[in-house]
Design an enzyme around this catalytic site. Sequence first.
Site, PDB file in Angstrom:
ATOM      1  N   CYS A 530       0.873  -1.172   0.000  1.00  0.00           N
ATOM      2  CA  CYS A 530       0.000   0.000   0.000  1.00  0.00           C
ATOM      3  C   CYS A 530       0.908   1.219   0.000  1.00  0.00           C
ATOM      4  O   CYS A 530       1.987   1.201   0.591  1.00  0.00           O
ATOM      5  CB  CYS A 530      -0.857  -0.048   1.265  1.00  0.00           C
ATOM      6  N   ASP A 538       3.941  -1.366  -8.421  1.00  0.00           N
ATOM      7  CA  ASP A 538       4.849  -1.656  -9.532  1.00  0.00           C
ATOM      8  C   ASP A 538       5.251  -3.125  -9.481  1.00  0.00           C
ATOM      9  O   ASP A 538       4.989  -3.824  -8.502  1.00  0.00           O
ATOM     10  CB  ASP A 538       6.061  -0.717  -9.510  1.00  0.00           C
ATOM     11  N   GLU A 613     -28.575  -5.853   5.400  1.00  0.00           N
ATOM     12  CA  GLU A 613     -27.315  -5.528   4.726  1.00  0.00           C
ATOM     13  C   GLU A 613     -26.260  -6.605   5.005  1.00  0.00           C
ATOM     14  O   GLU A 613     -25.489  -6.987   4.123  1.00  0.00           O
ATOM     15  CB  GLU A 613     -26.803  -4.157   5.205  1.00  0.00           C
TER      16      GLU A 613
HETATM   17  C1  DGJ Z   1      -3.056   5.002   3.685  1.00  0.00           C
HETATM   18  C2  DGJ Z   1      -3.739   3.740   3.261  1.00  0.00           C
HETATM   19  O1  DGJ Z   1      -3.972   3.752   1.899  1.00  0.00           O
HETATM   20  C3  DGJ Z   1      -5.017   3.573   4.062  1.00  0.00           C
HETATM   21  O2  DGJ Z   1      -5.702   2.438   3.629  1.00  0.00           O
HETATM   22  C4  DGJ Z   1      -4.675   3.477   5.514  1.00  0.00           C
HETATM   23  O3  DGJ Z   1      -3.939   2.315   5.765  1.00  0.00           O
HETATM   24  C5  DGJ Z   1      -3.899   4.709   5.951  1.00  0.00           C
HETATM   25  N1  DGJ Z   1      -2.757   4.936   5.094  1.00  0.00           N
HETATM   26  C6  DGJ Z   1      -3.437   4.583   7.376  1.00  0.00           C
HETATM   27  O4  DGJ Z   1      -2.647   5.624   7.759  1.00  0.00           O
END
Ligand code: DGJ
Length: 728
Positions: A530, A538, A613
Amino acid sequence: MGIIFNESSETITLHTRHTSYQMKIGNLDYLLHLYYGPSIRDTDMSYQIMQYDRGFSGNPYESRNARTFSLDAQPQEFSTQQQGDFRTASIEVVNSDGSYSFHGKTANFKIKDGKYQLDTLPCVFAAAEDTVDTLEVTLTDEVSNVQVILLYSVFEEADIITRSVKVVNSGAAPIHLKKIMSVCLDFLNGAGFDLVSLPGRYGQERQVERQHMTHHIHTIGSVRGSSSHQQNPFVILCDRDATEDYGKCYGFSLMYSGNFLTEIELDQYDQLRLVMGIHPKQFVYELKPQEVFEAPEVVMAFTEHGFTGLSHLYHDFYRTNLCHSKFVQRVQRPVLINSWEAAFMDFDDVKLVEIAKAAKNMGVDLLVMDDGWFGKRDDDNSGLGDWYVNTDKIKCGLHKLVEQINDLDMKFGIWFEPEMVSEDSDLYRAHPDWAMQIPGRHAVRSRNQMALDMSRQEVQDYLIKNINAILDDANIFYVKWDINRSLADIWSNTLPAERQGEVYHRYILGLYRVMDQIIKTHPDILFEGCSGGGGRYDAAMLHYYPQYWVSDNNHPIDRLKLHYGTSFVYPVCTMGAHISDSGRFVPLKTKAVVAMCGTFGYELDATHLNAEEQEICREQSGLFRQYYPLIIKGDYYRLTNPFEPGNMTAWQHVSKDRSESLLSVVVTNLTCNGPQEYIRAKGLDPNAMYSINGGTEVYSGSALMNAGLPINREVEEYSSFQFYLKRQ
Ligand code: DGJ
């Protein structure tokens, strides 16, 4: 054998199933590039090269009075500098005498079985059943004794050629590399190419742009210290009339997560040159005698079958030859719920268990505790770097919390942002010099956090030790590895002033070492990458993580574009996709249909969902499990382009044996009293009969692909459809 040397023509040809790539040890031992494209069998392609006396072009001294041979007009395998080629160079090296010349002549070449390896950088690997051969060509500058080794591995069945470059200083004094590109590809007839790239921004990563190549140098790159939200280290060169299904397309995917540059130059004679590699900005790398520099790998593919054909080559290859994780193919991935959009940093152990209990009812397998569980972390101004549990929040301790989740028959996941440190943290107070900052200057603020100097071994060791300790201490099944700022203040206090130009690259090398030591030593943990969403999505990251968070933008209608763009090169099984509260007017079902074009999960407070839901979610989780093999292993087709005006976005997963398929449609817009829409399927067996969603009527693959499926337009905007096609 995928690599053939023809002694009489002095050509070396690389053959994959459908493509050929040819070079020639040419005039005066310069290594010329002759061809890349559809298979040419054993044709010597040097007949293509014409030589003229071109005005103002340089001629090598050794050609004496012959004025027709100029590197400025010859297609080359590795473009050099100060040799009379004034186009884009692949190397810029400052020799020990201060000169900038590199006169690389072919000294030797070797053909070997198997795939080459890089010692410092991630690269693809050969699977047991692959036929892979490697070519190593050494170019030597006889004056400076600098050698450039060009590496090529040929994956015959996959139609993939990988390339990399090593620079060896065989001289007696240090040299300085200022630019080293991993690939150089010249096209003699370069007019009429389009360039497709994946630019974007935070929340809108990998949008698709296409432009004609004109007579200048087009550059795409990042100087943010990471491959970035803004550009992606992947481009396509294609015929001007190439479409999803037809036309020649060349793909270039760089396995690197730091600053990168792609330059495409259409020259005065309509020849086109592409180079790709580490961005030369603020890059000066010292190579002492006998030292070797490795440039990152580029994965090249060619097809005549348009963007879909190219995507399929990359999807197939990256699903089998990029990441060793067992979750890529062998083990089903769980349906997860992540705490971030449910509670941000405002949670404790009790709240997490409540979310998990509600999520259990929704068919969720895994609870992920996102940012906020460690150090002092009630907002994003503090705590990063202190990778120990905040017992004010997780009062029962990590062990007990994980046990409670496991008792629900659910798995547990955790979030880290290893590369970062907050000024307000114990780590920063103990080691302020571990944070990247320039002496005497205030560091650039970004989310109020600083980057650790990942080039330093003690920083790497600290992270390896502390993160491994947490992973080994509790029953952790999943890790989300985040990074939430671009790098600035590039300076390391372990390097002398004249070597600060190495820091950007050494940061990435340090990061890869940390990832190797944490990820590869935990083969049973599912890792997801992330970067403030999908800012470092990448191929190198996907070498470590089988999945990557596409974007912080969970709006399902925006996600249609995000998934579309990402899928040009990265397989859908790598795409982290969740259902969240974002998109108030979009039905839950549609959110689920969109999230099923990826790893599927939730990003909301499950305790806020009512019974109805929760029931819908349970059904959707069940459907995801049912369709999982198709989504993860099938061929993916983009049926419509969400960047073009239209009322519906559709895509399709087809099993390799074409016996089943999932065709998904989202109604994005409804024109009043508009024409009937038909979505044409792709990839089916034209002669087979298919049922739809278990119905008794059957339709031929040909009908579904040529006439298409009528989509009911008497529905609410943002409705969606899933058609499960089964061969009868
Ligand atoms: C950025 C990430 O993309 C989010 O999903 C989350 O984890 C935050 N950082 C946490 O700071």
